[in-house]
Design a protein around this motif. Sequence first.
Motif, PDB file in Angstrom:
ATOM      1  N   ALA A  61       0.970  -1.145   0.066  1.00 48.49           N
ATOM      2  CA  ALA A  61       0.016   0.118   0.101  1.00 48.49           C
ATOM      3  C   ALA A  61       0.765   1.304   0.071  1.00 48.49           C
ATOM      4  N   PRO A  62       1.671   1.595  -1.125  1.00 47.78           N
ATOM      5  CA  PRO A  62       2.505   2.593  -1.159  1.00 47.78           C
ATOM      6  C   PRO A  62       1.774   3.865  -1.215  1.00 47.78           C
ATOM      7  N   TYR A  63       2.364   5.060  -1.009  1.00 49.62           N
ATOM      8  CA  TYR A  63       1.741   6.233  -1.337  1.00 49.62           C
ATOM      9  C   TYR A  63       2.547   6.780  -2.375  1.00 49.62           C
ATOM     10  N   SER A  64       2.282   7.012  -3.655  1.00 53.52           N
ATOM     11  CA  SER A  64       3.100   7.311  -4.821  1.00 53.52           C
ATOM     12  C   SER A  64       2.741   8.610  -5.263  1.00 53.52           C
ATOM     13  N   VAL A  65       3.532   9.272  -5.799  1.00 53.79           N
ATOM     14  CA  VAL A  65       3.606  10.463  -6.435  1.00 53.79           C
ATOM     15  C   VAL A  65       4.402  10.492  -7.866  1.00 53.79           C
ATOM     16  N   PHE A  66       3.708  10.579  -9.030  1.00 55.43           N
ATOM     17  CA  PHE A  66       4.101  10.730 -10.048  1.00 55.43           C
ATOM     18  C   PHE A  66       4.145  12.127 -10.901  1.00 55.43           C
ATOM     19  N   LYS A  67       5.512  12.572 -11.193  1.00 55.40           N
ATOM     20  CA  LYS A  67       5.637  13.774 -11.857  1.00 55.40           C
ATOM     21  C   LYS A  67       6.405  13.581 -13.000  1.00 55.40           C
ATOM     22  N   LEU A  72       8.105   9.097  -7.034  1.00 50.10           N
ATOM     23  CA  LEU A  72       8.276   8.941  -5.514  1.00 50.10           C
ATOM     24  C   LEU A  72       7.218   8.047  -5.080  1.00 50.10           C
ATOM     25  N   SER A  73       7.606   6.870  -4.200  1.00 49.31           N
ATOM     26  CA  SER A  73       6.903   6.331  -3.351  1.00 49.31           C
ATOM     27  C   SER A  73       7.357   6.048  -1.978  1.00 49.31           C
ATOM     28  N   ALA A  74       6.453   6.149  -1.107  1.00 50.88           N
ATOM     29  CA  ALA A  74       6.799   5.893   0.343  1.00 50.88           C
ATOM     30  C   ALA A  74       5.900   4.677   1.017  1.00 50.88           C
ATOM     31  N   GLU A  75       6.592   3.971   1.782  1.00 56.61           N
ATOM     32  CA  GLU A  75       5.750   2.988   2.524  1.00 56.61           C
ATOM     33  C   GLU A  75       6.675   2.439   3.775  1.00 56.61           C
ATOM     34  N   PRO A  76       6.063   1.907   4.801  1.00 57.42           N
ATOM     35  CA  PRO A  76       6.808   1.571   5.809  1.00 57.42           C
ATOM     36  C   PRO A  76       7.448   0.089   5.586  1.00 57.42           C
ATOM     37  N   ARG A  77       8.561  -0.105   6.295  1.00 58.42           N
ATOM     38  CA  ARG A  77       8.966  -1.553   6.625  1.00 58.42           C
ATOM     39  C   ARG A  77       9.113  -1.770   7.897  1.00 58.42           C
ATOM     40  N   LEU A  78       8.182  -2.917   8.204  1.00 61.67           N
ATOM     41  CA  LEU A  78       8.159  -3.093   9.855  1.00 61.67           C
ATOM     42  C   LEU A  78       9.488  -3.610  10.483  1.00 61.67           C
ATOM     43  N   PRO A  79       9.495  -3.613  11.748  1.00 66.09           N
ATOM     44  CA  PRO A  79      10.816  -4.092  12.339  1.00 66.09           C
ATOM     45  C   PRO A  79      10.735  -5.522  12.317  1.00 66.09           C
ATOM     46  N   THR A  80      11.826  -6.263  12.750  1.00 69.31           N
ATOM     47  CA  THR A  80      11.654  -7.589  12.978  1.00 69.31           C
ATOM     48  C   THR A  80      11.833  -7.851  14.396  1.00 69.31           C
ATOM     49  N   VAL A  96      11.790   1.004   9.096  1.00 69.21           N
ATOM     50  CA  VAL A  96      12.140   2.416   8.234  1.00 69.21           C
ATOM     51  C   VAL A  96      10.896   2.778   7.841  1.00 69.21           C
ATOM     52  N   ILE A  97      10.866   4.032   7.083  1.00 71.51           N
ATOM     53  CA  ILE A  97       9.983   4.356   6.144  1.00 71.51           C
ATOM     54  C   ILE A  97      11.031   4.336   4.854  1.00 71.51           C
ATOM     55  N   MET A  98      10.705   3.407   3.786  1.00 67.88           N
ATOM     56  CA  MET A  98      11.476   3.198   2.706  1.00 67.88           C
ATOM     57  C   MET A  98      10.731   4.333   1.525  1.00 67.88           C
ATOM     58  N   LEU A  99      11.640   5.171   1.018  1.00 66.06           N
ATOM     59  CA  LEU A  99      11.444   5.942  -0.109  1.00 66.06           C
ATOM     60  C   LEU A  99      11.897   5.418  -1.490  1.00 66.06           C
ATOM     61  N   THR A 100      11.348   5.461  -2.348  1.00 65.15           N
ATOM     62  CA  THR A 100      11.748   4.571  -3.683  1.00 65.15           C
ATOM     63  C   THR A 100      11.422   5.783  -4.629  1.00 65.15           C
ATOM     64  N   PHE A 194       2.438  16.642   0.400  1.00 64.72           N
ATOM     65  CA  PHE A 194       3.258  16.685   1.590  1.00 64.72           C
ATOM     66  C   PHE A 194       2.479  16.625   2.955  1.00 64.72           C
ATOM     67  N   ALA A 195       1.397  16.923   3.164  1.00 67.03           N
ATOM     68  CA  ALA A 195       0.355  16.651   4.137  1.00 67.03           C
ATOM     69  C   ALA A 195       0.111  15.430   4.506  1.00 67.03           C
ATOM     70  N   VAL A 196      -0.250  14.496   3.307  1.00 66.59           N
ATOM     71  CA  VAL A 196      -0.375  13.267   3.248  1.00 66.59           C
ATOM     72  C   VAL A 196       0.780  12.447   3.829  1.00 66.59           C
ATOM     73  N   MET A 197       1.928  12.748   3.274  1.00 62.62           N
ATOM     74  CA  MET A 197       3.208  12.211   3.890  1.00 62.62           C
ATOM     75  C   MET A 197       3.615  12.266   5.111  1.00 62.62           C
ATOM     76  N   ARG A 198       3.363  13.644   5.674  1.00 65.37           N
ATOM     77  CA  ARG A 198       3.413  13.997   7.338  1.00 65.37           C
ATOM     78  C   ARG A 198       2.594  13.070   7.999  1.00 65.37           C
ATOM     79  N   THR A 199       1.259  12.947   7.753  1.00 64.54           N
ATOM     80  CA  THR A 199       0.115  12.473   8.571  1.00 64.54           C
ATOM     81  C   THR A 199       0.382  10.918   8.259  1.00 64.54           C
TER      82      THR A 199
END
Length: 240
Positions: A61-67, A72-80, A96-100, A194-199
């Motif tokens: 469920a990444p949040y993606s921005v296409f320009k 750019l996409s962002a999604e969490p990677r959970l701990p182990t 981490v929050i992984m940015l691609t 950016f507000a979506v990313m911050r939240t």
Amino acid sequence: MAILKLAGLLRPSRNQLLHKRLPGEGVRDSIWQHAINTLAGFSTVRQNIVADGKLTGRVFAPYSVFKGKAALSAEPRLPTFSKLDSGGVKLNRRGVIMLTFWPSVGERKYDWEKRQLFALSATEVGSLISIGTRDSCEFFHDPSMLSSNAGQVRKSLSFKPNADGSGYFVSLSVVNNNLKTNDRFTVPVTTAEFAVMRTAFSFALPHIMGWDRFTNQPSESVSQSPSKVVPQLTEAEWDR
């Protein structure tokens, strides 16, 4: 080279989009999941719920921005976690929050094979979500910082405000002296994006720290967890 083409995403309904794109196009699941918008991502998640209500497999469920020049996409990677002999569970590695980032190669075409990753730690997430509309922040990563190979691979991520205060320029620079490459991506994000990313980052922060499991799971369910490391952090930033 896998080239992803995004055309007319806003025209068909969500169900039509999924029905049209998913079957038979030969596009790898990972590429597709990073390309679709967040709502379509959640729609595919529902197909992975089995009869007892549990999710099967990894959730995308990444949040993606296409320009125009990059995406750019962002999604969490959970701990182990690992199971202790005492029956408790110990944090093995924080998430981490992984940015691609990946470049554009034409109108609504993006080259997923040339992606670059940047993993935001909990402290870096804190720095990012605390900046104001006129503030900027920058992060540097070097996997060999404390060794003789320091500087061979360097990553620099920056968030800088637009002159008119309408958003930010998100830039990633990756210098790899071993491969003799120098990649740079810049994605303008609006105030709303950016507000979506911050939240989203604020919501994900306790999860990548493992605190949600610490505070929410009753002790009896922890004692029943498998006695092995939970493989939730599956992709490392330095794979690229």
